[in-house]
Design a protein around this motif. Structure first.
Motif, PDB file in Angstrom:
ATOM      1  N   THR A  47      19.994  57.387 -64.513  1.00  0.00           N
ATOM      2  CA  THR A  47      20.460  58.130 -65.688  1.00  0.00           C
ATOM      3  C   THR A  47      21.845  57.668 -66.110  1.00  0.00           C
ATOM      4  OG1 THR A  47      19.188  60.067 -64.973  1.00  0.00           O
ATOM      5  CG2 THR A  47      20.893  60.430 -66.630  1.00  0.00           C
ATOM      6  N   MET A  48      22.726  57.429 -65.160  1.00  0.00           N
ATOM      7  CA  MET A  48      24.073  56.958 -65.466  1.00  0.00           C
ATOM      8  C   MET A  48      24.041  55.612 -66.179  1.00  0.00           C
ATOM      9  SD  MET A  48      25.930  58.050 -61.883  1.00  0.00           S
ATOM     10  CE  MET A  48      27.575  57.490 -62.259  1.00  0.00           C
ATOM     11  N   ILE A  49      23.179  54.729 -65.717  1.00  0.00           N
ATOM     12  CA  ILE A  49      23.050  53.417 -66.348  1.00  0.00           C
ATOM     13  C   ILE A  49      22.587  53.553 -67.790  1.00  0.00           C
ATOM     14  CG2 ILE A  49      21.724  51.258 -66.298  1.00  0.00           C
ATOM     15  CD1 ILE A  49      21.786  51.528 -63.183  1.00  0.00           C
ATOM     16  N   GLU A  50      21.633  54.449 -68.021  1.00  0.00           N
ATOM     17  CA  GLU A  50      21.122  54.676 -69.379  1.00  0.00           C
ATOM     18  C   GLU A  50      22.225  55.229 -70.284  1.00  0.00           C
ATOM     19  OE1 GLU A  50      18.065  54.116 -70.676  1.00  0.00           O
ATOM     20  OE2 GLU A  50      17.152  53.340 -68.836  1.00  0.00           O
ATOM     21  N   GLU A  57      24.426  33.844 -64.104  1.00  0.00           N
ATOM     22  CA  GLU A  57      25.321  34.086 -65.230  1.00  0.00           C
ATOM     23  C   GLU A  57      26.634  34.750 -64.819  1.00  0.00           C
ATOM     24  OE1 GLU A  57      23.042  36.231 -68.123  1.00  0.00           O
ATOM     25  OE2 GLU A  57      21.721  34.529 -68.567  1.00  0.00           O
ATOM     26  N   GLY A  58      26.806  34.980 -63.522  1.00  0.00           N
ATOM     27  CA  GLY A  58      28.057  35.569 -63.044  1.00  0.00           C
ATOM     28  C   GLY A  58      28.218  37.042 -63.375  1.00  0.00           C
ATOM     29  N   ASN A  59      27.120  37.782 -63.396  1.00  0.00           N
ATOM     30  CA  ASN A  59      27.170  39.209 -63.730  1.00  0.00           C
ATOM     31  C   ASN A  59      26.812  40.078 -62.520  1.00  0.00           C
ATOM     32  OD1 ASN A  59      27.930  38.972 -66.451  1.00  0.00           O
ATOM     33  ND2 ASN A  59      25.814  38.511 -67.054  1.00  0.00           N
ATOM     34  N   VAL A  60      27.481  39.797 -61.398  1.00  0.00           N
ATOM     35  CA  VAL A  60      27.281  40.574 -60.184  1.00  0.00           C
ATOM     36  C   VAL A  60      28.537  41.407 -59.929  1.00  0.00           C
ATOM     37  CG1 VAL A  60      26.815  40.511 -57.697  1.00  0.00           C
ATOM     38  CG2 VAL A  60      25.761  38.810 -59.223  1.00  0.00           C
ATOM     39  N   TRP A  61      28.332  42.714 -59.780  1.00  0.00           N
ATOM     40  CA  TRP A  61      29.440  43.644 -59.540  1.00  0.00           C
ATOM     41  C   TRP A  61      29.148  44.454 -58.287  1.00  0.00           C
ATOM     42  CZ3 TRP A  61      33.754  44.356 -62.899  1.00  0.00           C
ATOM     43  CH2 TRP A  61      33.714  43.557 -64.053  1.00  0.00           C
ATOM     44  N   CYS A  62      30.188  44.799 -57.577  1.00  0.00           N
ATOM     45  CA  CYS A  62      30.042  45.589 -56.352  1.00  0.00           C
ATOM     46  C   CYS A  62      30.708  46.948 -56.554  1.00  0.00           C
ATOM     47  CB  CYS A  62      30.683  44.857 -55.178  1.00  0.00           C
ATOM     48  SG  CYS A  62      30.404  45.629 -53.560  1.00  0.00           S
ATOM     49  N   THR A  63      30.054  47.996 -56.064  1.00  0.00           N
ATOM     50  CA  THR A  63      30.654  49.325 -56.159  1.00  0.00           C
ATOM     51  C   THR A  63      31.803  49.438 -55.163  1.00  0.00           C
ATOM     52  OG1 THR A  63      29.263  50.353 -54.462  1.00  0.00           O
ATOM     53  CG2 THR A  63      28.389  50.290 -56.713  1.00  0.00           C
ATOM     54  N   GLY A  64      32.808  50.193 -55.533  1.00  0.00           N
ATOM     55  CA  GLY A  64      33.862  50.518 -54.586  1.00  0.00           C
ATOM     56  C   GLY A  64      33.360  51.573 -53.611  1.00  0.00           C
ATOM     57  N   LYS A  65      33.967  51.657 -52.451  1.00  0.00           N
ATOM     58  CA  LYS A  65      33.575  52.660 -51.456  1.00  0.00           C
ATOM     59  C   LYS A  65      33.814  54.079 -51.960  1.00  0.00           C
ATOM     60  CE  LYS A  65      32.320  50.133 -47.840  1.00  0.00           C
ATOM     61  NZ  LYS A  65      30.992  50.239 -47.192  1.00  0.00           N
ATOM     62  N   ASN A  66      34.684  54.209 -52.956  1.00  0.00           N
ATOM     63  CA  ASN A  66      35.021  55.541 -53.459  1.00  0.00           C
ATOM     64  C   ASN A  66      33.951  56.137 -54.365  1.00  0.00           C
ATOM     65  OD1 ASN A  66      35.548  53.559 -55.418  1.00  0.00           O
ATOM     66  ND2 ASN A  66      37.116  54.796 -56.413  1.00  0.00           N
ATOM     67  N   MET A  67      33.008  55.329 -54.827  1.00  0.00           N
ATOM     68  CA  MET A  67      32.067  55.797 -55.846  1.00  0.00           C
ATOM     69  C   MET A  67      31.257  57.004 -55.375  1.00  0.00           C
ATOM     70  SD  MET A  67      29.081  53.695 -57.823  1.00  0.00           S
ATOM     71  CE  MET A  67      27.623  54.543 -58.419  1.00  0.00           C
ATOM     72  N   TYR A  68      30.793  56.977 -54.122  1.00  0.00           N
ATOM     73  CA  TYR A  68      29.935  58.058 -53.646  1.00  0.00           C
ATOM     74  C   TYR A  68      30.725  59.236 -53.115  1.00  0.00           C
ATOM     75  CZ  TYR A  68      25.693  55.525 -54.460  1.00  0.00           C
ATOM     76  OH  TYR A  68      24.660  54.876 -55.085  1.00  0.00           O
ATOM     77  N   GLN A  69      31.968  59.010 -52.754  1.00  0.00           N
ATOM     78  CA  GLN A  69      32.768  60.132 -52.273  1.00  0.00           C
ATOM     79  C   GLN A  69      33.386  60.919 -53.418  1.00  0.00           C
ATOM     80  OE1 GLN A  69      35.580  59.334 -49.158  1.00  0.00           O
ATOM     81  NE2 GLN A  69      34.073  58.322 -47.843  1.00  0.00           N
ATOM     82  N   GLU A  70      33.651  60.254 -54.537  1.00  0.00           N
ATOM     83  CA  GLU A  70      34.329  60.937 -55.641  1.00  0.00           C
ATOM     84  C   GLU A  70      33.309  61.445 -56.666  1.00  0.00           C
ATOM     85  OE1 GLU A  70      38.756  59.580 -55.963  1.00  0.00           O
ATOM     86  OE2 GLU A  70      37.504  57.900 -56.595  1.00  0.00           O
ATOM     87  N   THR A  71      32.488  62.388 -56.216  1.00  0.00           N
ATOM     88  CA  THR A  71      31.451  62.932 -57.102  1.00  0.00           C
ATOM     89  C   THR A  71      32.036  63.836 -58.186  1.00  0.00           C
ATOM     90  OG1 THR A  71      31.073  64.617 -55.393  1.00  0.00           O
ATOM     91  CG2 THR A  71      29.543  62.787 -55.480  1.00  0.00           C
ATOM     92  N   ASP A  72      33.312  64.123 -58.096  1.00  0.00           N
ATOM     93  CA  ASP A  72      33.958  64.901 -59.147  1.00  0.00           C
ATOM     94  C   ASP A  72      34.346  64.030 -60.335  1.00  0.00           C
ATOM     95  OD1 ASP A  72      35.882  63.641 -57.415  1.00  0.00           O
ATOM     96  OD2 ASP A  72      37.453  64.753 -58.463  1.00  0.00           O
ATOM     97  N   LYS A  73      34.110  62.706 -60.239  1.00  0.00           N
ATOM     98  CA  LYS A  73      34.557  61.793 -61.298  1.00  0.00           C
ATOM     99  C   LYS A  73      33.422  60.894 -61.786  1.00  0.00           C
ATOM    100  CE  LYS A  73      39.256  61.751 -59.438  1.00  0.00           C
ATOM    101  NZ  LYS A  73      40.313  60.949 -58.782  1.00  0.00           N
ATOM    102  N   ILE A 126      30.525  56.260 -65.080  1.00  0.00           N
ATOM    103  CA  ILE A 126      29.723  55.865 -66.243  1.00  0.00           C
ATOM    104  C   ILE A 126      30.577  55.046 -67.213  1.00  0.00           C
ATOM    105  CG2 ILE A 126      28.450  56.733 -68.253  1.00  0.00           C
ATOM    106  CD1 ILE A 126      27.686  59.151 -66.500  1.00  0.00           C
ATOM    107  N   ARG A 127      31.819  55.435 -67.372  1.00  0.00           N
ATOM    108  CA  ARG A 127      32.723  54.686 -68.256  1.00  0.00           C
ATOM    109  C   ARG A 127      32.897  53.255 -67.751  1.00  0.00           C
ATOM    110  NH1 ARG A 127      37.881  57.903 -68.922  1.00  0.00           N
ATOM    111  NH2 ARG A 127      38.087  57.331 -66.728  1.00  0.00           N
ATOM    112  N   ASP A 128      33.036  53.088 -66.425  1.00  0.00           N
ATOM    113  CA  ASP A 128      33.125  51.744 -65.847  1.00  0.00           C
ATOM    114  C   ASP A 128      31.850  50.952 -66.116  1.00  0.00           C
ATOM    115  OD1 ASP A 128      35.639  52.266 -64.889  1.00  0.00           O
ATOM    116  OD2 ASP A 128      35.145  51.948 -62.775  1.00  0.00           O
ATOM    117  N   MET A 129      30.707  51.587 -65.907  1.00  0.00           N
ATOM    118  CA  MET A 129      29.428  50.914 -66.160  1.00  0.00           C
ATOM    119  C   MET A 129      29.339  50.436 -67.606  1.00  0.00           C
ATOM    120  SD  MET A 129      26.605  53.265 -64.195  1.00  0.00           S
ATOM    121  CE  MET A 129      26.388  53.251 -62.412  1.00  0.00           C
TER     122      MET A 129
END
Length: 383
Positions: free
Chosen positions: A266-269, A338-354, A359-362
Motif C-alpha cells: 500500500t505504501m508503494i502504491e 539500471e542502478g535502481n537498488v535501494w536498501c532500507t535503513g534499520k530505523n524503518m521498522y522501528q519508527e512506525t510513528d513516521k 512513503i515520502r522517501d519512496m
C-alpha cells in the motif's frame, strides 16, 4: 391517553428500526458496546485507518481496549477502583504505568511519539539495538534497563523492580511459556498487533492505543495528525506505473517478500509506484511475509524498475557487488542493471510513528530518478 400510547409505540418502533438501519448513531446496530462491570459507556474513539483495535471510553476516565483476535484491556485511571464483575480474561492495568517492559520493538516509537517514554522502564533490546534515538539515549542514561530478550526475559529484574506491564509482539506466541511465566509472576502481558494493519497509517494510528494506555491521548492525537498531514501532501500524486520489488534474502538463500495486501504494498502504491506482485499471498493467513525460492522470485520480479532491499532482519548491503553476492542471478535484474537498488535503513521498522515519512522517501526514489539524493531518512542507494 391514546396519543401517549401511539407516541410510545412510535418511539419503540424507531428504536427497533435503528438497530437494523444504524440510524441511532455511530455505534448503533453495527457495533455492540462492551459492558464492562457497572461502568457507564460514554463514547468510542474515532479511528481513521486502524482496523485491528477499538477504544471505548467510560465515565470516570476508564478506557476499554479491544484488540482484534487478541487482548481486552481495561485501563483504570489513577486513584479509581477496578469495577466488580468484569470478565476473567480482561487485562486490568492501573495508571499511572511507570515500569513497562517494552518487548515489541515497533511499539517503542509509538510510545515515544505519545510522550510516554518515561513510563518505559525495561527493554528487550540493548541500547545499540535501538534505532529510535530517544530510546537508545534513555538506555545509555540508565533511565531504561535491559531486561533480557523477549524470548528470555530476566524475570528477577522485572519482578524486583515492579514491572507493571509487558508489551509483546506476536513473536511471543512462539514461546508461550514465557507469557505464562510472566502472568504467573503477576505481570500482565499485552500482545500488540499493529503489524496486521493493511494501511500504513493504520499502523501509525496505534499511537492512539498507547495514548489511552499511558494517559497521553492528546499527545497521541497530535503525533498521528502530523503523519496524516505528511500523507495529505502526497495526495493527488499521479501513479508512475513503475514497479517495485521489496524483499530480502534469508540465510537459506530463499527470498522473503510481502504479500500483495500488506501495508508495504500500500505504501508503494501511495508513493506513486506499483508493487511487483499483484496477487501474492493468502489473505486468510495473517502472516504478512511470503517465502519464495529464488528461481520463482526471479521469474516474477526480474523486470521490476526498482528494488527496495529490506534490511530490517538481515544485514544491510553497501554495494551492488555485495548484493549480487547474495545470489548471482540478481545481476540479471533490470533494477540492478539500471542502478535502481535501494536498501532500507534499520530505523524503518522501528519508527512506525513516521510511516508518512517513509512513503515520502519512496516517492522521491520513484519519481526523481538520478536527481534523488543517495541518502534519505529511511533509505540509501546501493552503488
Amino acid at each position: 391517553m391514546i396519543l401517549k400510547k401511539i407516541t410510545a409505540a412510535a418511539l419503540s418502533l424507531t428504536m427497533i428500526l435503528s438497530l437494523f438501519t444504524g440510524c441511532g448513531g455511530r455505534n448503533s446496530g453495527k457495533e455492540e458496546i462492551p459492558q464492562v462491570g457497572d461502568l457507564t459507556y460514554e463514547s468510542t474513539v474515532d479511528l481513521e485507518y486502524a482496523t485491528q483495535f477499538k477504544i471505548y471510553k467510560y465515565e470516570g476516565g476508564y478506557s476499554y481496549i479491544e484488540i482484534t483476535d487478541g487482548d481486552k484491556i481495561l485501563v483504570v485511571p489513577e486513584g479509581a477502583d477496578t469495577p466488580e464483575d468484569i470478565e476473567d480474561d480482561v487485562i486490568v492495568v492501573n495508571q499511572p504505568l511507570e515500569n513497562v517492559y517494552m518487548a515489541a520493538t515497533s511499539a517503542m516509537s509509538l510510545a515515544n511519539a505519545a510522550e510516554a517514554l518515561d513510563q518505559i522502564k525495561f527493554s528487550s533490546l540493548e541500547a545499540d539495538g535501538w534505532y529510535v534515538e530517544d530510546a537508545s539515549k534513555a538506555m545509555n542514561e540508565g533511565k531504561i534497563d535491559f531486561a533480557g530478550k523477549y524470548s528470555a526475559p530476566d524475570y528477577e529484574i522485572l519482578v524486583g523492580d515492579d514491572c507493571d506491564l509487558a508489551i509483546e509482539s506476536t513473536m511471543i506466541l512462539h514461546t508461550p511459556e514465557v507469557k505464562e511465566k510472566l502472568e504467573e509472576l503477576g505481570i500482565p502481558v499485552m500482545i500488540e498487533r499493529s503489524s496486521y494493519e493493511s494501511h500504513p497509517l493504520g499502523r501509525t494510528e496505534w499511537v492512539k492505543l498507547y495514548g489511552a494506555l499511558f494517559g497521553k491521548e492528546k499527545e497521541a492525537e497530535k503525533a498521528f495528525e502530523e503523519q496524516v498531514s505528511v500523507m495529505d501532501d502526497l495526495k493527488g500524486l499521479k501513479n508512475t506505473g513503475k514497479t517495485v520489488a521489496f524483499f530480502y534474502v534469508n540465510s537459506a538463500g530463499g527470498v522473503v517478500t510481502r504479500k500483495s495486501s500488506d501495508y508495504i504494498a500500500t505504501m508503494i502504491e501511495i508513493a506513486g509506484g506499483k508493487y511487483i506482485f499483484e496477487n501474492l499471498g493468502d489473505d486468510e493467513n495473517r502472516n504478512s511475509t511470503v517465502n519464495m525460492q529464488m528461481e520463482e522470485f526471479y521469474a516474477s520480479a526480474k523486470d521490476a524498475d526498482f528494488i527496495f532491499y529490506n534490511s530490517s532482519i538481515v544485514s544491510g548491503i553497501d554495494t551492488l557487488d555485495d548484493f549480487i553476492d547474495l545470489n548471482p542471478v540478481l545481476e540479471d535484474f533490470k533494477a540492478v542493471k539500471e542502478g535502481n537498488v535501494w536498501c532500507t535503513g534499520k530505523n524503518m521498522y522501528q519508527e512506525t510513528d513516521k510511516l508518512g515519512g517513509v512513503i515520502r522517501d519512496m516517492n522521491e526514489i520513484i519519481t526523481k530518478g538520478d536527481d534523488c539524493p543517495d541518502t534519505l531518512d529511511f533509505f540509501y542507494k546501493v552503488k
